[in-house]
Structures are given as structure tokens and as C-alpha cells.
Write an enzyme that holds these catalytic residues in place. Sequence first.
Site, PDB file in Angstrom:
ATOM      1  N   GLU A 138       0.849  -1.192   0.000  1.00 32.85           N
ATOM      2  CA  GLU A 138       0.000   0.000   0.000  1.00 32.85           C
ATOM      3  C   GLU A 138       0.877   1.232   0.000  1.00 32.85           C
ATOM      4  OE1 GLU A 138      -1.371  -1.922   2.851  1.00 32.85           O
ATOM      5  OE2 GLU A 138      -3.197  -2.578   1.848  1.00 32.85           O
ATOM      6  N   TYR A 180       7.623   2.323  -7.387  1.00 36.92           N
ATOM      7  CA  TYR A 180       6.873   1.093  -7.635  1.00 36.92           C
ATOM      8  C   TYR A 180       6.417   0.986  -9.090  1.00 36.92           C
ATOM      9  CZ  TYR A 180       6.665   1.362  -2.523  1.00 36.92           C
ATOM     10  OH  TYR A 180       6.991   1.467  -1.200  1.00 36.92           O
TER      11      TYR A 180
HETATM   12  C1  LIG Z   1      10.463   5.661  -1.373  1.00 39.25           C
HETATM   13  C2  LIG Z   1      11.936   5.486  -1.025  1.00 39.25           C
HETATM   14  C3  LIG Z   1      12.098   4.161  -0.243  1.00 39.25           C
HETATM   15  C4  LIG Z   1      12.742   5.414  -2.319  1.00 39.25           C
HETATM   16  O1  LIG Z   1      14.075   5.064  -1.977  1.00 39.25           O
HETATM   17  P1  LIG Z   1      15.324   5.533  -2.884  1.00 39.25           P
HETATM   18  O2  LIG Z   1      16.496   4.738  -2.410  1.00 39.25           O
HETATM   19  O3  LIG Z   1      15.451   6.982  -2.898  1.00 39.25           O
HETATM   20  O4  LIG Z   1      14.845   5.011  -4.315  1.00 39.25           O
HETATM   21  P2  LIG Z   1      15.772   4.770  -5.610  1.00 39.25           P
HETATM   22  O5  LIG Z   1      16.992   5.619  -5.526  1.00 39.25           O
HETATM   23  O6  LIG Z   1      15.970   3.290  -5.755  1.00 39.25           O
HETATM   24  O7  LIG Z   1      14.829   5.318  -6.767  1.00 39.25           O
HETATM   25  C5  LIG Z   1      14.359   4.467  -7.796  1.00 39.25           C
HETATM   26  C6  LIG Z   1      13.392   5.251  -8.671  1.00 39.25           C
HETATM   27  O8  LIG Z   1      12.243   5.667  -7.911  1.00 39.25           O
HETATM   28  C7  LIG Z   1      11.812   6.969  -8.356  1.00 39.25           C
HETATM   29  N1  LIG Z   1      12.047   7.976  -7.311  1.00 39.25           N
HETATM   30  C8  LIG Z   1      12.687   7.797  -6.118  1.00 39.25           C
HETATM   31  N2  LIG Z   1      12.677   8.953  -5.411  1.00 39.25           N
HETATM   32  C9  LIG Z   1      12.047   9.884  -6.167  1.00 39.25           C
HETATM   33  C10 LIG Z   1      11.722  11.250  -5.976  1.00 39.25           C
HETATM   34  N3  LIG Z   1      12.075  11.908  -4.846  1.00 39.25           N
HETATM   35  N4  LIG Z   1      11.051  11.893  -6.946  1.00 39.25           N
HETATM   36  C11 LIG Z   1      10.686  11.251  -8.083  1.00 39.25           C
HETATM   37  N5  LIG Z   1      10.980   9.942  -8.334  1.00 39.25           N
HETATM   38  C12 LIG Z   1      11.645   9.260  -7.384  1.00 39.25           C
HETATM   39  C13 LIG Z   1      12.663   7.278  -9.571  1.00 39.25           C
HETATM   40  O9  LIG Z   1      12.041   6.710 -10.690  1.00 39.25           O
HETATM   41  C14 LIG Z   1      13.961   6.532  -9.229  1.00 39.25           C
HETATM   42  O10 LIG Z   1      14.766   6.245 -10.331  1.00 39.25           O
HETATM   43  P3  LIG Z   1      15.868   7.361 -10.786  1.00 39.25           P
HETATM   44  O11 LIG Z   1      16.620   7.779  -9.542  1.00 39.25           O
HETATM   45  O12 LIG Z   1      16.690   6.589 -11.766  1.00 39.25           O
HETATM   46  O13 LIG Z   1      15.066   8.484 -11.387  1.00 39.25           O
HETATM   47  C15 LIG Z   1      12.471   6.695  -0.186  1.00 39.25           C
HETATM   48  O14 LIG Z   1      12.121   7.896  -0.823  1.00 39.25           O
HETATM   49  C16 LIG Z   1      11.958   6.738   1.248  1.00 39.25           C
HETATM   50  O15 LIG Z   1      12.528   6.115   2.150  1.00 39.25           O
HETATM   51  N6  LIG Z   1      10.882   7.484   1.464  1.00 39.25           N
HETATM   52  C17 LIG Z   1      10.309   7.616   2.837  1.00 39.25           C
HETATM   53  C18 LIG Z   1       9.651   6.316   3.274  1.00 39.25           C
HETATM   54  C19 LIG Z   1       8.548   5.912   2.343  1.00 39.25           C
HETATM   55  O16 LIG Z   1       7.779   6.741   1.858  1.00 39.25           O
HETATM   56  N7  LIG Z   1       8.446   4.591   2.090  1.00 39.25           N
HETATM   57  C20 LIG Z   1       7.437   4.046   1.205  1.00 39.25           C
HETATM   58  C21 LIG Z   1       6.198   3.757   1.932  1.00 39.25           C
HETATM   59  S1  LIG Z   1       4.930   3.083   0.860  1.00 39.25           S
END
Ligand SMILES: CC(C)(COP(=O)(O)OP(=O)(O)OC[C@H]1O[C@@H](n2cnc3c(N)ncnc32)[C@H](O)[C@@H]1OP(=O)(O)O)[C@@H](O)C(=O)NCCC(=O)NCCS
Length: 157
Positions: free
Chosen positions: A109, A121
Site C-alpha cells: 500500500e 513502484y
Molecule cells: C520511497 C523510497 C524508499 C525510495 O528510496 P530511494 O532509495 O530513494 O529510491 P531509488 O533511488 O531506488 O529510486 C528508484 C526510482 O524511484 C523513483 N524515485 C525515487 N525517489 C524519487 C523522488 N524523490 N522523486 C521522483 N521519483 C523518485 C525514480 O524513478 C527513481 O529512479 P531514478 O533515480 O533513476 O530516477 C524513499 O524515498 C523513502 O525512504 N521514502 C520515505 C519512506 C517511504 O515513503 N516509504 C514508502 C512507503 S509506501
Amino acid sequence: MKNKKETVIVPMEEKHIPVLAELEKICFSQPWTYEQLYEELDNRTAHFIVAEADGETAGYMGIFVVCESSYVSNIAVFPDYRRQGLGKRLIGEAVRIALENGAQSLSLEVRPSNTPAVKLYSSLGFEEVGLRKNFYRNPTEDGLILTKTLEKAENKE
Ligand SMILES: CC(C)(COP(=O)(O)OP(=O)(O)OC[C@H]1O[C@@H](n2cnc3c(N)ncnc32)[C@H](O)[C@@H]1OP(=O)(O)O)[C@@H](O)C(=O)NCCC(=O)NCCS
């Protein structure tokens, strides 16, 4: 922002939990507590993993696998380590764990307003299959239910 470090994925252990409980508080309005995370260490259906960057906890992911279904309950990366591919790697590990344990689909979710997570995702092939009305609190928001059908070939990289 820190320099990119050598990152390894390891099973969650008790030593990681205080830092992960802090990460939960940074990220979520209804954070998992130390006690909730600790309980999962002994849960056979739960698989929690931690990304360590040069020994420092950078992020984590938790998945539950029951029969042919699996569910990502937790995923978070510390702000200093975001946009370096860790989220993608953690979901990749979730797919591997799910397949290894016999699951055919992986669900989760997400708040529709959580753009980074929604983009992560969708970039990995998750599709919207439903909406849980008022699923989240503080602020109240519906929960998008996303699912990915798992193919054995995904595990052969
Ligand atoms: C969601 C989360 C886990 C992503 O982790 P991350 O290590 O930054 O993700 P990645 O570096 O693997 O990103 C993969 C892709 O996701 C997308 N993405 C990640 N962060 C993004 C942002 N801030 N804005 C837009 N796209 C984003 C992009 O497509 C990215 O690919 P790219 O960097 O080549 O453009 C992180 O932002 C986080 O911890 N957020 C807070 C907790 C949370 O919301 N968890 C999810 C609950 S459902």
C-alpha cells in the site's frame, strides 16, 4: 549528501532495530516501534532486511510471505542515501525473497501523495489494483493497493 558507499544487504538483527525505529519516526506519521520491529525477528513469515553502507544502516525493507501471496509492509531509506538506487535494490530483494518462498504476487500500500514511492513502484512494474478508503491517518488519506505479478525469470539476474 554523502559520497556513494559500498552497500550490502543483510538480514535484520536486534542491533539494527534502534536505528530503524528512528528511521520509521523520520518517515511515517504512524511509525513502527522498536517493539513491533523486534517481534518480527521471530516471525517465520516475516523477512526483514537492512541495507548497510560501510557498516552504517542506510535503509530497510520488510516483507511477509503467506502461501502464494506476499506483502511489503515496510520500506524506507535515510534521506542522505536516497536517489542512489537503494529503494530499487530493496524491492528487488523483496521479489527474490517472495519467489524463493513460493509467492506468485507481491503487493503493498502507498499514499497516492507519496510521489517518490509511487514512482519507484510503477518503475518496477507494480500496478494499481484497488483503493483502501481512509487507510492512512495523520493526515487521513486513501491507500493505493499496488500489485506485481512475479515471474520466475525475474530471479535469475
Ligand atoms: C520511497 C523510497 C524508499 C525510495 O528510496 P530511494 O532509495 O530513494 O529510491 P531509488 O533511488 O531506488 O529510486 C528508484 C526510482 O524511484 C523513483 N524515485 C525515487 N525517489 C524519487 C523522488 N524523490 N522523486 C521522483 N521519483 C523518485 C525514480 O524513478 C527513481 O529512479 P531514478 O533515480 O533513476 O530516477 C524513499 O524515498 C523513502 O525512504 N521514502 C520515505 C519512506 C517511504 O515513503 N516509504 C514508502 C512507503 S509506501
